[in-house]
Design a protein around this motif. Structure first.
Motif, mmCIF file in Angstrom:
data_model
loop_
_atom_site.group_PDB
_atom_site.id
_atom_site.type_symbol
_atom_site.label_atom_id
_atom_site.label_comp_id
_atom_site.label_asym_id
_atom_site.label_seq_id
_atom_site.Cartn_x
_atom_site.Cartn_y
_atom_site.Cartn_z
ATOM 1 N N GLN A 218 1.665 71.386 41.650
ATOM 2 C CA GLN A 218 2.322 70.583 40.618
ATOM 3 C C GLN A 218 1.590 70.600 39.283
ATOM 4 O OE1 GLN A 218 5.431 69.042 41.313
ATOM 5 N NE2 GLN A 218 5.122 70.450 43.029
ATOM 6 N N ALA A 221 3.791 70.646 36.238
ATOM 7 C CA ALA A 221 4.457 69.393 35.883
ATOM 8 C C ALA A 221 3.473 68.400 35.262
ATOM 9 C CB ALA A 221 5.124 68.780 37.110
ATOM 10 N N SER A 222 2.225 68.423 35.727
ATOM 11 C CA SER A 222 1.230 67.488 35.197
ATOM 12 C C SER A 222 0.990 67.680 33.710
ATOM 13 C CB SER A 222 -0.098 67.658 35.946
ATOM 14 O OG SER A 222 0.018 67.254 37.287
ATOM 15 N N VAL A 227 6.220 63.594 32.042
ATOM 16 C CA VAL A 227 5.783 63.266 33.397
ATOM 17 C C VAL A 227 4.548 62.374 33.287
ATOM 18 C CG1 VAL A 227 4.888 64.153 35.589
ATOM 19 C CG2 VAL A 227 6.667 65.429 34.360
ATOM 20 N N VAL A 229 1.279 60.824 34.861
ATOM 21 C CA VAL A 229 0.335 61.280 35.878
ATOM 22 C C VAL A 229 -0.695 60.190 36.122
ATOM 23 C CG1 VAL A 229 -1.345 63.047 36.507
ATOM 24 C CG2 VAL A 229 0.667 63.677 35.137
ATOM 25 N N THR A 231 -4.036 59.338 38.600
ATOM 26 C CA THR A 231 -4.999 60.054 39.429
ATOM 27 C C THR A 231 -6.108 59.123 39.892
ATOM 28 O OG1 THR A 231 -4.575 61.994 38.035
ATOM 29 C CG2 THR A 231 -6.406 62.142 39.585
ATOM 30 N N LYS A 263 6.443 61.310 42.994
ATOM 31 C CA LYS A 263 5.842 62.370 43.795
ATOM 32 C C LYS A 263 4.411 61.969 44.168
ATOM 33 C CE LYS A 263 6.447 65.582 40.688
ATOM 34 N NZ LYS A 263 6.614 66.844 39.939
ATOM 35 N N GLN A 288 -2.662 71.228 43.163
ATOM 36 C CA GLN A 288 -2.009 69.922 43.272
ATOM 37 C C GLN A 288 -0.831 70.054 44.234
ATOM 38 O OE1 GLN A 288 -1.107 68.451 39.312
ATOM 39 N NE2 GLN A 288 -3.234 68.612 38.649
ATOM 40 N N HIS A 338 3.012 61.275 40.432
ATOM 41 C CA HIS A 338 3.832 61.570 39.255
ATOM 42 C C HIS A 338 5.029 60.625 39.223
ATOM 43 C CE1 HIS A 338 2.658 66.109 38.611
ATOM 44 N NE2 HIS A 338 1.634 65.282 38.474
ATOM 45 N N GLN A 340 8.625 60.564 36.934
ATOM 46 C CA GLN A 340 9.420 61.312 35.957
ATOM 47 C C GLN A 340 10.882 60.922 36.114
ATOM 48 O OE1 GLN A 340 7.758 64.836 37.967
ATOM 49 N NE2 GLN A 340 9.847 65.616 38.224
ATOM 50 N N TRP A 343 14.420 66.132 37.818
ATOM 51 C CA TRP A 343 13.818 67.036 38.814
ATOM 52 C C TRP A 343 14.843 68.138 39.058
ATOM 53 C CZ3 TRP A 343 12.099 65.317 44.412
ATOM 54 C CH2 TRP A 343 10.986 66.060 44.787
#
Length: 388
Positions: A218, A221-222, A227, A229, A231, A263, A288, A338, A340, A343
């Protein structure tokens, strides 16, 4: 406008689908789950943790058979497979993720065959060396991350604790309580969702859905501005989740409808070894891996039968359940989430305007600013060493 451009009224099933944009009697009559009663036979329900076509099905068939038919032999088998992966191939990998064993062969030889011999041929009664007793648990499940088969006397396992993974403003993810509502609404993360530039599900053009996307990297996408993120810190010990994942979001949108995709991702350590040989030049350090993802069309947040619009700018709860996962995030890895609002094309584009999307005009599609306030994922964390 697919029918107008391409189908020209010739595909009746498409027309039927486009006439039923909510969970009405058309869809309710096709739900098998209410009918799984008075089952007398032994049942083995088999599914794949990475079955993009039908992950919901086996998990819920097992659950309903168990609930409605006490006393029958009912077992669940879940392996690290895409759709049908249990019945073909070796099952030793999916995409770039390896499982360190021929999991499909193991299932066919050590789980399916003894089950069929016992219930169809009368074998497995423990009469002697040539007829060992059938020894199948309630749940025979493959733990991804550690790549081990595990046995449990229930699914989800009993020895789990529900914990909150808090999504904190600024991209931090940590176990612990979500900020109180009063403090939370003054802090948020935001992004602009543009239906004309949706977040793709893979970083390349694919003709049809790829099976590998269920474990795909991913990182592409990050890096997108649309999106969010979150962590965690580097994990100091293994953390195993087992069971369904509940998304409990607090959000707002400048539109009147919106999709919310969540996600859950396993971020590998920076020194994770590459495949050997590695002709594709895959870099597994920092990979990821998608563990689980699910979408909620916002207008169905309160009812699949009766959709309702968002009030622009109003903080609103959007809660939904992601399908079960059984995965260990290893020491030295990180956990990532994630959030968003597209998709594509796994989920058709939301115009971000409350309407019958199947009859939306091109003018209905509009940008929206999305805000995510302190929110959480609730996961079931397994007590170490609790499998059979």
């Amino acid at each position: 406008n697919a029918d107008k451009k391409y189908f020209k009224g010739k595909i009746e099933f498409w027309d039927e689908l486009m006439s039923h944009g909510s969970y009405d009697t058309f869809w309710q009559s096709r739900n098998i789950l209410p009918h799984l009663k008075n089952v007398k036979t032994a049942v083995m329900t088999v599914g794949g943790w990475f079955d993009a076509e039908d992950l919901y099905g086996p998990l819920n068939i097992y659950k309903e058979v168990e609930r409605n038919n006490p006393g029958i032999f009912n077992t669940l088998v879940m392996g690290p497979w895409a759709h049908g992966g249990w019945s073909r191939g070796d099952g030793d990998s999916l995409g770039h993720v390896r499982f360190d064993a021929k999991t499909s062969e193991f299932y066919r030889n050590e789980i399916e065959l003894p089950f069929l011999k016992h219930f169809l041929k009368g074998k497995g009664k423990g009469t002697g060396k040539d007829d060992p007793k059938l020894n199948l648990p309630e749940a025979f499940v493959f733990e991804t991350g550690t790549n081990q088969w595990r046995r449990y006397d229930s699914w989800p396992p009993k020895n789990t604790t529900v914990k909150s993974l808090s999504l904190q403003p600024g991209g931090r993810l940590a176990f612990g309580p979500v900020a109180a509502d009063g403090a939370g609404e003054s802090a948020y993360d935001e992004y602009v969702s543009d239906p004309a530039k949706p977040v793709p599900y893979v970083p390349n053009i694919s003709i049809g859905m790829t099976r590998e996307h269920m474990v795909d990297d991913q990182r592409f996408a990050s890096s997108r501005p649309d999106v969010l993120v979150y962590t965690s810190d580097v994990l100091e010990e293994d953390i195993t989740i087992a069971g369904p994942i509940a998304a409990k979001l607090k959000v707002s949108t400048t539109g009147t409808d919106s999709d919310w995709i969540v996600k859950l991702i396993d971020v590998y350590s920076g020194d994770y070894p590459n495949p050997d040989p590695n002709p594709a030049g895959v870099q597994m350090g920092g990979y990821q891996q998608l563990v689980r993802g699910e979408a909620m069309r916002g207008k169905f947040r309160d009812s699949f039968e009766t959709p309702s619009p968002f009030e622009p700018g109003k903080v609103t709860a959007v809660e939904f359940v992601l399908p079960d996962a059984y995965h260990t995030f290893r020491r030295g890895h990180r956990i990532m989430v994630h959030v968003q609002s597209s998709w594509f094309p796994l989920v058709d584009r939301n115009p971000q305007k409350f309407c019958d999307i199947y009859r939306a005009s091109e003018e209905d599609f509009q940008k929206a600013t999305q805000r995510v306030y302190p929110s959480a994922l609730q996961v079931r964390v397994l007590t170490p060493g609790s499998s059979d």
